[in-house]
Each structure stands twice: as structure tokens, then as C-alpha cells.
Design a protein around this motif. Structure first.
Motif, mmCIF file in Angstrom:
data_model
loop_
_atom_site.group_PDB
_atom_site.id
_atom_site.type_symbol
_atom_site.label_atom_id
_atom_site.label_comp_id
_atom_site.label_asym_id
_atom_site.label_seq_id
_atom_site.Cartn_x
_atom_site.Cartn_y
_atom_site.Cartn_z
ATOM 1 N N LEU A 205 -1.025 24.929 25.676
ATOM 2 C CA LEU A 205 -0.083 23.801 25.639
ATOM 3 C C LEU A 205 1.322 24.206 26.064
ATOM 4 N N GLN A 206 1.518 25.496 26.332
ATOM 5 C CA GLN A 206 2.827 26.024 26.736
ATOM 6 C C GLN A 206 3.930 25.550 25.779
ATOM 7 N N PRO A 207 3.782 25.850 24.480
ATOM 8 C CA PRO A 207 4.706 25.308 23.480
ATOM 9 C C PRO A 207 6.157 25.758 23.652
ATOM 10 N N GLU A 208 6.371 26.929 24.215
ATOM 11 C CA GLU A 208 7.751 27.377 24.408
ATOM 12 C C GLU A 208 8.416 26.672 25.578
ATOM 13 N N LYS A 209 7.610 25.983 26.383
ATOM 14 C CA LYS A 209 8.130 25.124 27.456
ATOM 15 C C LYS A 209 8.198 23.687 26.965
ATOM 16 N N ASN A 210 7.090 23.199 26.401
ATOM 17 C CA ASN A 210 7.030 21.836 25.858
ATOM 18 C C ASN A 210 7.384 21.902 24.365
ATOM 19 N N THR A 211 8.634 22.199 24.106
ATOM 20 C CA THR A 211 9.053 22.590 22.745
ATOM 21 C C THR A 211 8.967 21.476 21.721
ATOM 22 N N THR A 212 8.967 20.224 22.162
ATOM 23 C CA THR A 212 8.964 19.123 21.188
ATOM 24 C C THR A 212 7.627 18.387 21.120
ATOM 25 N N SER A 213 6.600 18.912 21.800
ATOM 26 C CA SER A 213 5.299 18.234 21.761
ATOM 27 C C SER A 213 4.511 18.665 20.528
ATOM 28 N N ILE A 214 3.656 17.753 20.046
ATOM 29 C CA ILE A 214 2.838 18.021 18.862
ATOM 30 C C ILE A 214 1.400 17.638 19.155
ATOM 31 N N TYR A 234 6.924 23.080 18.281
ATOM 32 C CA TYR A 234 7.455 24.448 18.335
ATOM 33 C C TYR A 234 8.927 24.459 17.919
ATOM 34 N N GLU A 235 9.674 23.505 18.426
ATOM 35 C CA GLU A 235 11.100 23.440 18.099
ATOM 36 C C GLU A 235 11.318 23.197 16.611
ATOM 37 N N ALA A 236 10.567 22.262 16.027
ATOM 38 C CA ALA A 236 10.716 21.962 14.601
ATOM 39 C C ALA A 236 10.303 23.158 13.751
ATOM 40 N N LYS A 237 9.259 23.841 14.163
ATOM 41 C CA LYS A 237 8.811 25.036 13.437
ATOM 42 C C LYS A 237 9.880 26.110 13.425
ATOM 43 N N GLU A 238 10.498 26.344 14.578
ATOM 44 C CA GLU A 238 11.535 27.370 14.667
ATOM 45 C C GLU A 238 12.743 27.027 13.794
ATOM 46 N N LYS A 239 13.126 25.778 13.776
ATOM 47 C CA LYS A 239 14.268 25.364 12.949
ATOM 48 C C LYS A 239 13.945 25.484 11.463
ATOM 49 N N LEU A 240 12.729 25.137 11.095
ATOM 50 C CA LEU A 240 12.335 25.236 9.688
ATOM 51 C C LEU A 240 12.297 26.694 9.246
ATOM 52 N N ILE A 241 11.749 27.573 10.076
ATOM 53 C CA ILE A 241 11.697 28.997 9.724
ATOM 54 C C ILE A 241 13.105 29.567 9.572
ATOM 55 N N ALA A 242 13.991 29.184 10.490
ATOM 56 C CA ALA A 242 15.373 29.670 10.398
ATOM 57 C C ALA A 242 16.004 29.268 9.068
ATOM 58 N N GLN A 243 15.737 28.063 8.608
ATOM 59 C CA GLN A 243 16.273 27.586 7.334
ATOM 60 C C GLN A 243 15.610 28.316 6.159
ATOM 61 N N LEU A 244 14.297 28.514 6.243
ATOM 62 C CA LEU A 244 13.577 29.201 5.168
ATOM 63 C C LEU A 244 14.059 30.636 4.992
ATOM 64 N N HIS A 451 -10.987 16.622 32.809
ATOM 65 C CA HIS A 451 -9.931 17.496 33.306
ATOM 66 C C HIS A 451 -9.604 18.549 32.252
ATOM 67 N N PHE A 452 -9.287 19.746 32.707
ATOM 68 C CA PHE A 452 -8.732 20.777 31.849
ATOM 69 C C PHE A 452 -8.244 21.886 32.771
ATOM 70 N N THR A 453 -7.368 22.754 32.420
ATOM 71 C CA THR A 453 -6.569 22.738 31.196
ATOM 72 C C THR A 453 -5.393 21.796 31.376
ATOM 73 N N ASP A 454 -5.092 21.050 30.366
ATOM 74 C CA ASP A 454 -4.014 20.080 30.382
ATOM 75 C C ASP A 454 -2.988 20.527 29.345
ATOM 76 N N GLN A 455 -1.763 20.798 29.796
ATOM 77 C CA GLN A 455 -0.737 21.281 28.873
ATOM 78 C C GLN A 455 -0.297 20.224 27.858
ATOM 79 N N PHE A 456 -0.792 18.997 28.030
ATOM 80 C CA PHE A 456 -0.461 17.924 27.081
ATOM 81 C C PHE A 456 -1.677 17.431 26.303
ATOM 82 N N TYR A 457 -2.763 18.201 26.342
ATOM 83 C CA TYR A 457 -4.020 17.819 25.701
ATOM 84 C C TYR A 457 -3.835 17.580 24.202
#
Length: 586
Positions: A205-214, A234-244, A451-457
Motif C-alpha cells: 500500500l506504500q504507506p509512507e507515500k500514501n500517509t493518510t490512507s487506511i 501511517y500518519e496518525a500512527k506516527e503522531k500517536l506514537i510520538a505522543q505516547l 487487478h493487483f497490486t493496487d496501492q489503494f486496495y
């Protein structure tokens, strides 16, 4: 005055074989013919635009769909209205002469249906929410319950491994973990947690590129439990970890969902065959799942196929010897039920084709159109140009093989459309997981278009802007043309499949031989390489035998042609094995 139709065209429309097409240049044939087989591509291409498929996809993808909920049911009734408009008659109102019919099957559900309404997640003290359902509609776990209307404030407990549960105090709190909910759900509930926050987006899913996808996640159906879950980007996870990492962290969670009794709907449309109505091809497209490509595109493409077939019939351009069936419902479940609940009907299913994720704009998604083959030796020895998708598949055994002409027939037809439209068509070894599997489990030839692989699957980025009308046009055209050739198949069709299978067998054996030469040079065992060649010989010689199912009457008419092709394939294998042995000695 009515239009006068030449006798030749009448006979052709009724599926009467005037003569057999001779393929003597490859397989040998004593019959001669002056008539070419019907070119369904020239008939279908001008009619199948992809417009209806795209418009249907646009409607369906607005809804987060599971069985019984608002979006699922609206989709079923949209299909019904569209079928009615093109001449399909509700089965209970149909007369004996109505060949185009449909029905909506209704079944009670053992648990409530579910749909998301709204959700927000905010770190206490932060200026703005970490997540909002308006921009991340997949954030709420399927089957989550609602929080109180004003939300809930609770502490977050960071679980880095399952061992952490032994010492963690989580009663009345929410658990955060970077792992699948399956690993922690029961333990979290058992220790009194009120919910979970998780992150486990796969690398494709290329989460470090598509940082706000779930990517959407689900809990077991829970009519009584009061538990919820939120999947993080990915973005929300990183922010939560930083706070934790700073210390004690609390969050404000507000989830509103609907859970209510409903019924399961399945819609089945049929075009009754005029000669062999008990024999049929079944197309299947599942409605549930929240995305556009997955699987609103399958729903829309299949609907345009059904309507195009009706229009071409009304115009006198095509007919159907065998029955063509279109099924829309719950993935795997509806297809399996269709096969299992009526043994006589199941006995007449000759082919099954699943449409799942068939409309991607590949320049945006990064996916490739694929035909997932029935189990063949590439699912045992995956090498050379054969590649599994990132979905992955287990290594099969020789006992799992399903030799049949359907593989190479469908691949060849889609390649024709690919060449015509400058459209990329690839294949992958069998992996399973969609509506083709119930067919195979029932020993019915079946394969998957996808279709595959789809980075938005399965993510909330899978929306209409990732869909291509042109792709659906290509898939729908090739799928409908293939279906028309199958339901109208005859001796000429059988001969053409023998020809195609022999050609494909030779290509495969030559390719595997070259791969085996390289393998032996690198130290691989000769006997293992010979076993691969023998497996492909066995698969193709058995696949050629299956062409007999295209013949409505005589099962012996192709005996000489089948035997001649298989002798050639075995001779080719013997030659290549001999060359391998020689190469291994040098």
C-alpha cells in the motif's frame, strides 16, 4: 412488412452448425467448411462503451456496503431496475417464452447488519482531530458499536507484543498496537478494554507515500458485545506514537454506527438457452466491500454485460444455445450457495467467471489487469514470467491441478482485446480468495478477472477517481465475447481449442525447457527439472480432453484430433527431456 432474414442467418442465429471449421494445418480434420465462425468481437465492440459500467460504479461506491445494509440493498435494486429497463422480466411474472429473466432472492440473517455513520479520533490536548470519517471513511472497524453520543475520553495503552498483556492494566481503556486485531481482540475484551486502535497496513500500500490512507478492518459480528475499533493511517500512527513516547496519553473517541435487523439479498439474471438451457455459464460479481474498484467495478461491468447481451439479442445479432447467468451478491457465499443449493442446476454449470476489481486506472493505482488461472503447474513451480501477486498463494500439489481449456481460451481472447486496444493483459498462478473458488471447489472450471497490486486496495483512497471507463470497456468486451463463444460452443469451437492448446503447450514446454537448462547449469537436480516438464505435458494433454464438453451430442467426434494433438505434445516433451539429459552430461 417484416424484415426478411436470409435462411443462412436464421440457421446461424439458432446455433445450427452448417459445417465444421477445419484446422488441418495443426490438428488434422476431415471436414471442410466455407463459413467462418461468428466474430463476436466485431459485434460487441461497437456496443460496449463502459459508460453504464462507470455510471453504476459511481453510484455504488458512494456506499460502505455489507450484506443487508443500505448501500448493499440499494445496489441490488439499482441492478434490478436496470435489468428491467433492458427487457429482463421478473421471474415470478415471466411467461414461458420470456428468455430474459431475473429474480431477487431474500434470506433472513442470523445477525444484524451494520453501517458507519460518523467517527472522530483526537488526542486530548491537540488542536484538531487525528482522524475524521469525512476524510477517512475506513477508520471505523466493521461491526464496531457506537460510543456515547458525546464520545468517550480514555487512556491509551501501548501494547508492543502479546506478552505486554500479562502486566498491562487495560480495563476501561483503549489498546494501541501495530498488529492485526485478530491477535489481540479477544485478549483485549477479556481484560476489560473498551476498544482498540491498530495499524498494520501492508507494504504494497506504500504507506509512507500514501500517509493518510487506511485499509478497512473488521471485528466479528457482535450483536451483544459493546466493543469498537479504529484503524489508523501511517500518519496518525506516527503522531500517536510520538505522543505516547512523551508519557500518559488520552484520546477522545466518537463513533456512531447503525446496527439493525435486515435480510440478505442476491440478484440472479438469466438468459435462457434455446437448445441446451440446462447447461450454463455463470458470471459472478460481489457487491459487499466499501470501495470503487473493489468491487463496484465488478458490479457495474457485469451489469453492462447483461444489458449489452439483451440489446444485441433484441437487434437480432446474437443468440444463446446455452444459458448465460449473472449473479450479484455476497462474495463467495452467494456463489457457493448458488452451486450447492440445487444439485441439478449445479450439474449443468460448465464454466464460472468472477469479476472482482476489474476497472482500475492502472496509471494511478499501479495495478495490472490479471487473469488468475485455474490451478496449473505454475502454482507449484512459479518461475520465469509466472509471478504471484502480492496477495500471494500457497504452493499447490499435483493433485490440486485443474486441467481445462478455459485457462488458455480466456487468456487468448483477452490478449486479442489487449492487442486491439493497446491494453496490458497479464496472468497470475492460482491464489484463491474470490468468487472463482466455489466453482473450483465444486470441480467446475472457474477463473478470476481482477487487478493487483493496487496501492489503494481496501483503503479509503479506493474511490471513483481511481476507476477507468476504458478498462471496464476492455474487460467487459472480452468477458462477454468469451461468454458468447462458450454458450454457443460446438465442434468448430472444440477444434479451435485443440489447436490453441497444442500451440500453448509447445510454447510452455519450450519456455520451461529453457528455464530448466539454466536451473541445471546452476546446480539443480535433473530429475526435478524433468518432473516439471512432465507435469506440464500431463496438464495440457488432460486439458485437451476437456474440449469434449463443448460438444452437445457426440463425445467421440474429436477423438482423432485430440489423440493427434496429444501425441505431438508427448513427442515434444520426450524430445526436450532428451535434450535436458544431454545438456546435463556436458
Amino acid at each position: 412488412m417484416g424484415r426478411i432474414i436470409p435462411l443462412k442467418k436464421i440457421l446461424k442465429r439458432q446455433g445450427i452448425v452448417l459445417s465444421l471449421l477445419c484446422f488441418s494445418f495443426i490438428v488434422g480434420c476431415s471436414q471442410q467448411t466455407n463459413e467462418e465462425p461468428v466474430d463476436y468481437f466485431t459485434i460487441v465492440r461497437p456496443e460496449f462503451t463502459g459508460k453504464l459500467a462507470y455510471e453504476t460504479t459511481d453510484f455504488v461506491e458512494d456506499y460502505w456496503r455489507i450484506v443487508g445494509n443500505t448501500g448493499f440493498n440499494k445496489t441490488i435494486y439499482l441492478i434490478a431496475d436496470s435489468l428491467e429497463a433492458s427487457g429482463y422480466v421478473l421471474e415470478e411474472k415471466a411467461q414461458e417464452n420470456n428468455r430474459f429473466t431475473y429474480r431477487i432472492e431474500k434470506r433472513s440473517m442470523t445477525h444484524q447488519t451494520w453501517e458507519p455513520v460518523s467517527a472522530s479520533l483526537q488526542i486530548v490536548g491537540a488542536d484538531k482531530p487525528l482522524l475524521l470519517s469525512e476524510t477517512n471513511r475506513n477508520m471505523t472497524y466493521l461491526n464496531s458499536v457506537s460510543t456515547p453520543k458525546k464520545g468517550v475520553k480514555t487512556e491509551v495503552v501501548w501494547i508492543k507484543s502479546l506478552k505486554d498483556f500479562e502486566s498491562a492494566s487495560i480495563k476501561g481503556k483503549v489498546v494501541f498496537a501495530e498488529m492485526s486485531a485478530r491477535k489481540l481482540y479477544k485478549t483485549a475484551i477479556g481484560k476489560g478494554a473498551i476498544g482498540i486502535l491498530t495499524y498494520d497496513n501492508p507494504a504494497y500500500l506504500q504507506p509512507e507515500k500514501n500517509t493518510t490512507s487506511i485499509q478497512f478492518r473488521s471485528l466479528p459480528a457482535q450483536d451483544d458485545d459493546g466493543f469498537w475499533g479504529i484503524a489508523l493511517s501511517y500518519e496518525a500512527k506516527e503522531k500517536l506514537i510520538a505522543q505516547l513516547k512523551k508519557g500518559k496519553t488520552e484520546v477522545l473517541v466518537n463513533i456512531q454506527t447503525k446496527r439493525y435487523p435486515s435480510e440478505e439479498l442476491t440478484i440472479v439474471a438469466e438468459i435462457k438457452g434455446n437448445e441446451l438451457p440446462h447447461e450454463r455459464l455463470v458470471y459472478s460479481a460481489h457487491v459487499q466491500e466499501p470501495g470503487a474498484n473493489d468491487n463496484a467495478t465488478g458490479v457495474g461491468t457485469q451489469l453492462e454485460m447483461a444489458r449489452t447481451a439483451a440489446r444485441l439479442f433484441a437487434e437480432g445479432k446474437i443468440d444463446f444455445k446455452r444459458t448465460m447467468t449473472f449473479l450479484w451478491g455476497d462474495e463467495i457465499i452467494s456463489t457457493r450457495r448458488y452451486i450447492q443449493e440445487d444439485a441439478q442446476r449445479a450439474n449443468g454449470i460448465k464454466w464460472g467467471i468472477s469479476l472482482d476489481m476489474v476497472g482500475e486506472n492502472t496509471s494511478v493505482t499501479g495495478g495490472t489487469f490479471l487473469i488468475e488461472k485455474m490451478p496449473d503447474p505454475s502454482a507449484i513451480w512459479t518461475r520465469g514470467k509466472d509471478k504471484h501477486s502480492e496477495w500471494g498463494g500457497e504452493v499447490l500439489k499435483l493433485a490440486d491441478m485443474k486441467p481445462h481449456y478455459l485457462n488458455d481460451f480466456i487468456i487468448s481472447n483477452f490478449k486479442k482485446q489487449g492487442e486491439y486496444a493497446n491494453w496490458v493483459v497479464e496472468t497470475n498462478p492460482f491464489e484463491g480468495g474470490s468468487d472463482h473458488t466455489p466453482f473450483l471447489q465444486a470441480d467446475i472450471p472457474g477463473l478470476l478477472l481482477w487487478h493487483f497490486t493496487d496501492q489503494f486496495y481496501h483503503t479509503d483512497y479506493d474511490r471513483i477517481n481511481k476507476v477507468s471507463q476504458e478498462t471496464m470497456k476492455n474487460v467487459g468486451t472480452a468477458a462477454l465475447v468469451s461468454g458468447l463463444e462458450l454458450v454457443n460452443s460446438d465442434a468448430a469451437f472444440a477444434l479451435s481449442q485443440i489447436s490453441n492448446l497444442k500451440r500453448k503447450a509447445f510454447e510452455r514446454l519450450e519456455n520451461e525447457f529453457q528455464l530448466s537448462l539454466t536451473a541445471i547449469e546452476s546446480g539443480k537436480d535433473l530429475e526435478d527439472e524433468i518432473a516439471i516438464l512432465n507435469a506440464w505435458e500431463d496438464w495440457y494433454t488432460k486439458a485437451i480432453l476437456t474440449v469434449n464438453d463443448a460438444l452437445p451430442n457426440s463425445k467421440t467426434a474429436m477423438e482423432k484430433d485430440i489423440k493427434k494433438a496429444n501425441v505431438s505434445i508427448k513427442s515434444k516433451t520426450k524430445e526436450l527431456v532428451s535434450r535436458l539429459k544431454t545438456a546435463s552430461q556436458n
